[in-house]
Design a protein around this motif. Structure first.
Motif, PDB file in Angstrom:
ATOM      1  N   GLU A 195      30.371  44.252  43.549  1.00  0.00           N
ATOM      2  CA  GLU A 195      31.346  44.368  44.810  1.00  0.00           C
ATOM      3  C   GLU A 195      30.500  43.647  46.026  1.00  0.00           C
ATOM      4  OE1 GLU A 195      33.682  48.556  43.528  1.00  0.00           O
ATOM      5  OE2 GLU A 195      31.765  48.545  44.901  1.00  0.00           O
TER       6      GLU A 195
ATOM      7  N   ILE B 236      37.569  51.194  41.134  1.00  0.00           N
ATOM      8  CA  ILE B 236      38.658  50.562  41.575  1.00  0.00           C
ATOM      9  C   ILE B 236      39.785  50.335  40.461  1.00  0.00           C
ATOM     10  CG2 ILE B 236      39.174  48.477  43.070  1.00  0.00           C
ATOM     11  CD1 ILE B 236      36.567  48.658  43.759  1.00  0.00           C
TER      12      ILE B 236
ATOM     13  N   ILE C 291      45.483  46.122  44.429  1.00  0.00           N
ATOM     14  CA  ILE C 291      45.261  45.391  45.764  1.00  0.00           C
ATOM     15  C   ILE C 291      44.103  45.316  46.306  1.00  0.00           C
ATOM     16  CG2 ILE C 291      46.331  47.308  47.223  1.00  0.00           C
ATOM     17  CD1 ILE C 291      48.163  44.887  48.321  1.00  0.00           C
ATOM     18  N   LEU C 292      43.206  46.344  46.414  1.00  0.00           N
ATOM     19  CA  LEU C 292      42.094  46.474  47.040  1.00  0.00           C
ATOM     20  C   LEU C 292      40.864  46.179  46.332  1.00  0.00           C
ATOM     21  CD1 LEU C 292      42.862  49.473  49.363  1.00  0.00           C
ATOM     22  CD2 LEU C 292      42.725  47.274  50.101  1.00  0.00           C
ATOM     23  N   GLU C 293      40.934  45.782  45.081  1.00  0.00           N
ATOM     24  CA  GLU C 293      39.859  45.647  44.100  1.00  0.00           C
ATOM     25  C   GLU C 293      39.034  44.297  44.614  1.00  0.00           C
ATOM     26  OE1 GLU C 293      38.809  44.392  39.479  1.00  0.00           O
ATOM     27  OE2 GLU C 293      40.952  44.284  40.281  1.00  0.00           O
TER      28      GLU C 293
ATOM     29  N   SER D 231      40.263  40.528  43.778  1.00  0.00           N
ATOM     30  CA  SER D 231      41.550  40.478  43.439  1.00  0.00           C
ATOM     31  C   SER D 231      42.193  39.703  44.480  1.00  0.00           C
ATOM     32  CB  SER D 231      42.455  41.937  43.633  1.00  0.00           C
ATOM     33  OG  SER D 231      42.019  42.552  44.855  1.00  0.00           O
TER      34      SER D 231
ATOM     35  N   ARG E 204      43.343  37.749  47.691  1.00  0.00           N
ATOM     36  CA  ARG E 204      43.016  38.232  49.249  1.00  0.00           C
ATOM     37  C   ARG E 204      44.367  38.265  49.906  1.00  0.00           C
ATOM     38  NH1 ARG E 204      38.270  33.974  49.325  1.00  0.00           N
ATOM     39  NH2 ARG E 204      36.605  35.250  48.575  1.00  0.00           N
TER      40      ARG E 204
ATOM     41  N   ASP F 239      39.193  39.572  55.133  1.00  0.00           N
ATOM     42  CA  ASP F 239      39.488  40.359  53.843  1.00  0.00           C
ATOM     43  C   ASP F 239      38.297  41.071  53.173  1.00  0.00           C
ATOM     44  OD1 ASP F 239      41.963  40.171  51.960  1.00  0.00           O
ATOM     45  OD2 ASP F 239      39.930  40.286  50.741  1.00  0.00           O
TER      46      ASP F 239
ATOM     47  N   LEU G  52      37.252  43.914  55.612  1.00  0.00           N
ATOM     48  CA  LEU G  52      38.312  45.172  55.241  1.00  0.00           C
ATOM     49  C   LEU G  52      38.159  45.785  54.012  1.00  0.00           C
ATOM     50  CD1 LEU G  52      40.929  46.403  56.622  1.00  0.00           C
ATOM     51  CD2 LEU G  52      42.106  44.873  54.979  1.00  0.00           C
ATOM     52  N   ARG G  53      37.901  45.121  52.989  1.00  0.00           N
ATOM     53  CA  ARG G  53      37.733  45.849  51.442  1.00  0.00           C
ATOM     54  C   ARG G  53      36.455  46.732  51.806  1.00  0.00           C
ATOM     55  NH1 ARG G  53      40.828  43.058  47.261  1.00  0.00           N
ATOM     56  NH2 ARG G  53      41.911  41.409  48.471  1.00  0.00           N
TER      57      ARG G  53
ATOM     58  N   ILE H 125      37.004  49.990  53.708  1.00  0.00           N
ATOM     59  CA  ILE H 125      37.666  50.833  53.113  1.00  0.00           C
ATOM     60  C   ILE H 125      37.023  51.648  52.052  1.00  0.00           C
ATOM     61  CG2 ILE H 125      39.793  51.221  51.482  1.00  0.00           C
ATOM     62  CD1 ILE H 125      41.062  49.074  53.292  1.00  0.00           C
ATOM     63  N   TRP H 126      36.189  50.863  51.446  1.00  0.00           N
ATOM     64  CA  TRP H 126      35.533  51.467  50.115  1.00  0.00           C
ATOM     65  C   TRP H 126      34.232  52.309  50.679  1.00  0.00           C
ATOM     66  CZ3 TRP H 126      37.984  52.722  46.177  1.00  0.00           C
ATOM     67  CH2 TRP H 126      38.790  51.908  45.615  1.00  0.00           C
TER      68      TRP H 126
END
Lengths: 235, 563
Positions: free
Chosen positions: A93, B304, B309-311, B314, B316, B323, B326-327, B330-331
């Motif tokens: 990630e 995930i 959608i948030l992976e 995946s 953008r 992007d 943001l991801r 969130i995580w």
């Protein structure tokens, strides 16, 4: 590819880096040496935009790091001395995150991450969270992230410390390969034998001043006696 | 004891060096802090004094009810300090690198525990203690109390009261860590939150403040009597009750009846301190090992959903940099239990406040009462929104953490990144604020014109509080601190919160002038002047925009400074 012009950094009344000027060409592997607190990391932080110089300028690939940071950083890969990662993100990630910061296209990024995982042999732990990593694992993830966008300039602060012998060999070979492929590598290290083995040219910094810089004509003044020379100069 | 002295001494030396730093920037910063804190301490003195005079002389609720309401506030404070210490102590006693270092030295575990507890308690509770002292001075001045009353109350009543809350918290925490190994951390967290909520709900159900008030008011005008038979039996065992009983009897000049409460508080404090030391000697080290093991042997990462959608990786949704940020945000948020746990607590508090407004039955046709309700509810909503901003906006810059090197050395426009964070957080604060205003307006059945005034004003309040907390968070950024709660309870956070309270008070004052004009017209059966709504909105808007621009400018500058 890299040019430092009369670089100065002061913290209050303390001058950490004093009038440092250097010039590195394409594909050059440069070793930056010095005792603890000599000004190596401060210089590197100015080259990567983490510190603003008090005076002077840093140029990467023809772009001023502080007036055109986006262009300069786009061609730079950076490996810090402390390889901090996000505890709650996995290595994979984190790589996707860094690829996003460099605006890499999704498809290219996915492919590149796959290649780099193979190349740096991080497949065994890349899907574990940052909080579970050892120092060596972190360093390998951070190096992978720095190489992800295939930078023209690689700035590395202490890359080998904390790595096991196998990982150290892997990374040394990789850096040498990148240099041969035309990437300019600026490496700071305390490990004189690593510098001696990898670098085409070295400079030594003491109390913020460059006290020794090898010429660019390929001749090695220290001639295999780097440790003796380093100890003599930094006494 | 020598070891404990050494550790505390090292901490005190560090604190002294930070406090007596006479370099110009540090000195200017400290001076500004002292002036702002000083201003608020004076403000709290007047709040304490005015509230006491108003409740006793104008609302005429009597000393018994006054001290019972004070007791309820102290109960909430007790629970807050307790919960705060559980959360902060987990970070300082179990996750701190300093503890890991100290554990490797020949120092007894009990002493490490005590040193960290003292450090932790004064770090997180010193602002509360200072402001509490100012309010106490205001309260005592109404009764013309002698100087030794304040000294005694502060050091022998208020301080032990808060330390009791802290000591219970650390003992609970040690037990929780041991239990966590058996029942799992998620169950434990759910159980703990449930227990705290039950403790608050149960206390107010059993104390029944409305019933108590009605019973006392039946005796009107003899409201100054001592109606202890209305207290539920369990209240005699609560520290908040001991504090208010001490105050009640002290201000009534009956020291003989006040003294037992003072002794009880101090005996319980000493008893708990000794118990905590003994418990720590027995289980702190083992619970620390258990916590370390738990961290080292985590279960599988919260996966995930593949193709979700948030992976990461995946398709953008936004531009690549926005992007990725943001991801990441969130995580990092959903995988940090402390964050979503506080969201749950905040949502509960917001819902509870709306239910309370409904149960207060504010539907009144009396214009004066309507005006007071309107201003009171707006003020209360403002405080809630400020709390949300303090907890979730202020730490947002510090939470970039030591991994900020990665963003700073990448081709990322820092101005744009600041604005991206700002807009995301503004949306959250705005939704919370407007929901509170609209729902409370409907519940209290306010005139639509008033609701409109509140909605527009709240939009400005949300904008300003977000700018202020984000700017303050950037100015006081501490990238080494990983715990959002500790960031939100730092000195810089307290200063920012006090400034936001000042701003809310200014806003409410402007609204008061406007509402006064409106209700005066209603009483005189006239149409309110056409400007009654527009000028306060314009004035609040102007102040808000100026404050937002100034704090955002500061925030962006600080966000870009050397890392």
């Amino acid at each position: 590819m890299i040019e430092l012009r009369n670089l100065v950094k002061k913290f209050g009344s303390f001058t950490a880096v004093d009038d440092v000027s250097l010039r590195l060409g394409k594909g050059e592997f440069f070793g930056f040496l010095g005792l603890n607190g000599a000004g190596k990391t401060t210089t590197i932080k100015m080259m990567t935009g983490l510190f603003e110089p008090t005076s002077g300028s840093c140029w990467i690939n023809g772009h001023n790091v502080h007036t055109e940071p986006m262009l300069a950083k786009r061609s730079t890969g950076y490996v810090p001395d402390q390889p901090w990662l996000y505890d709650k993100l996995t290595g994979r990630e984190f790589l996707y995150f860094v690829g996003g910061l460099f605006s890499m296209q999704s498809g290219v990024l996915r492919e590149r991450i796959g290649e780099m995982i193979e190349l740096l042999e991080i497949g065994g732990f890349v899907d574990r969270r940052g909080e579970e990593y050892s120092l060596g694992m972190r360093q390998r993830i951070v190096l992978t992230a720095a190489l992800l966008h295939d930078p023209q300039v690689l700035i590395i602060d202490e890359p080998i410390v904390g790595l096991d012998p196998r990982s150290a060999r892997l990374i040394k070979d990789l850096l040498k390969l990148k240099s041969r492929q035309g990437t300019t590598v600026f490496m700071s290290s305390h490990l004189l034998e690593v510098v001696d083995e990898l670098c085409d040219r070295i400079a030594i910094i003491k109390n913020g001043h460059i006290i020794y810089e090898e010429m660019r004509d390929g001749s090695r003044i220290h001639n295999g006696k780097l440790e003796t020379m380093f100890l003599e100069l930094t006494r | 004891m020598r070891e404990l002295n050494l550790v505390l001494n090292a901490k005190a030396q560090g604190l002294l060096h930070r406090t007596f730093d006479f370099r110009f920037r540090a000195f200017a910063k400290d001076l500004a802090s002292i002036l702002i804190f000083g201003g608020f301490i004076i403000g709290m003195f007047f709040v304490g004094r005015t509230a006491t005079i108003y409740l006793l002389n104008q609302a005429y609720i009597g000393q018994f009810l006054f001290h019972r309401f004070l007791s309820m506030i102290l109960y909430l404070l007790f629970v807050t300090v307790n919960l705060g210490n559980v959360i902060v102590c987990y970070a300082t006693l179990y996750r701190s690198e300093e503890v890991t270092f100290l554990m490797g030295l020949p120092i007894s575990h009990g002493n490490i525990f005590l040193a960290k507890f003292v450090d932790n308690f004064f770090h997180s509770s010193s602002t509360l203690v200072m402001l509490g002292m100012a309010m106490l001075l205001g309260y005592g001045s109404v009764f013309n109390m002698p100087w030794h009353f304040y000294f005694l109350t502060m050091f022998a009543v208020v301080l032990p009261f808060m330390l009791i809350a802290g000591l219970i918290a650390v003992m609970t925490l040690m037990a929780l860590i041991k239990v966590a190994a058996r029942i799992g951390i998620r169950w434990l967290l759910t159980l703990s939150v449930g227990t705290y909520l039950l403790a608050v709900y149960g206390y107010f159900s059993l104390t029944n403040p409305v019933g108590m008030m009605q019973e006392v008011m039946k005796q009107f005008p003899n409201v100054h009597g001592y109606y202890a038979h209305l207290d539920p039996a369990f209240s005699a065992f609560l520290p908040n009750h001991w504090v208010t009983e001490f105050l009640y009897w002290s201000v009534n000049g009956n020291n003989a009846r006040a003294l037992p409460y003072l002794l009880t508080l101090n005996l319980v404090f000493v008893g708990l301190l000794v118990s905590a030391g003994l418990v720590a000697r027995r289980i702190y080290y083992r619970s620390w090992l258990a916590a370390s093991d738990a961290r080292a042997t985590r279960g599988p990462t919260i996966s995930i959903p593949a193709g979700g959608i948030l992976e990461f990786g995946s398709k953008r949704i936004f531009r690549p940099v926005a992007d990725a940020i943001l991801r990441r945000d969130i995580w990092l948020f959903v995988r940090e239990p402390g964050q979503w746990l506080h969201v749950v607590v905040m949502v509960f508090i917001l819902c509870a406040s709306l239910v309370s407004i409904d149960s207060l039955n504010l539907k009144s046709s009396r214009p004066l009462f309507q005006m007071l309700s309107f201003l009171g509810i707006f003020l209360f909503n403002g405080f809630l929104v400020a709390s949300v901003a303090l907890r979730f906006v202020f730490p947002s810059v510090s939470l970039e953490g030591e991994t900020f090197w990665c963003v700073r050395s990448s081709p990322v426009d820092l101005n744009r990144l600041y604005w991206q964070k700002f807009l995301g957080l503004l949306a959250v604060v705005l939704v919370v604020g407007e929901t509170l205003v609209v729902v409370s307006g409907r519940v209290a059945d306010f005139n639509p014109d008033l609701v409109t005034l509140a909605v527009v004003s709240m939009a400005f309040v949300a904008l300003t509080l977000t700018s202020l907390h984000m700017g303050g968070g950037a100015y006081f950024a501490d990238y080494k601190e990983r715990n959002a709660i500790r960031v939100a309870s730092s000195q810089g956070a307290s200063l920012t919160f006090l400034l936001s309270i000042f701003y809310i008070m200014v806003t409410v004052t402007i609204l008061w002038v406007a509402a006064n004009q409106y209700f005066e017209a209603l009483i005189l059966r006239k149409t309110p002047p056409s400007t009654w709504l527009s000028w306060p909105v314009a004035f609040i808007g102007l102040i808000s925009l100026l404050a937002s621009i100034a704090t955002t400018w500061l925030g962006v500058r600080c966000f870009r400074r050397d890392y």
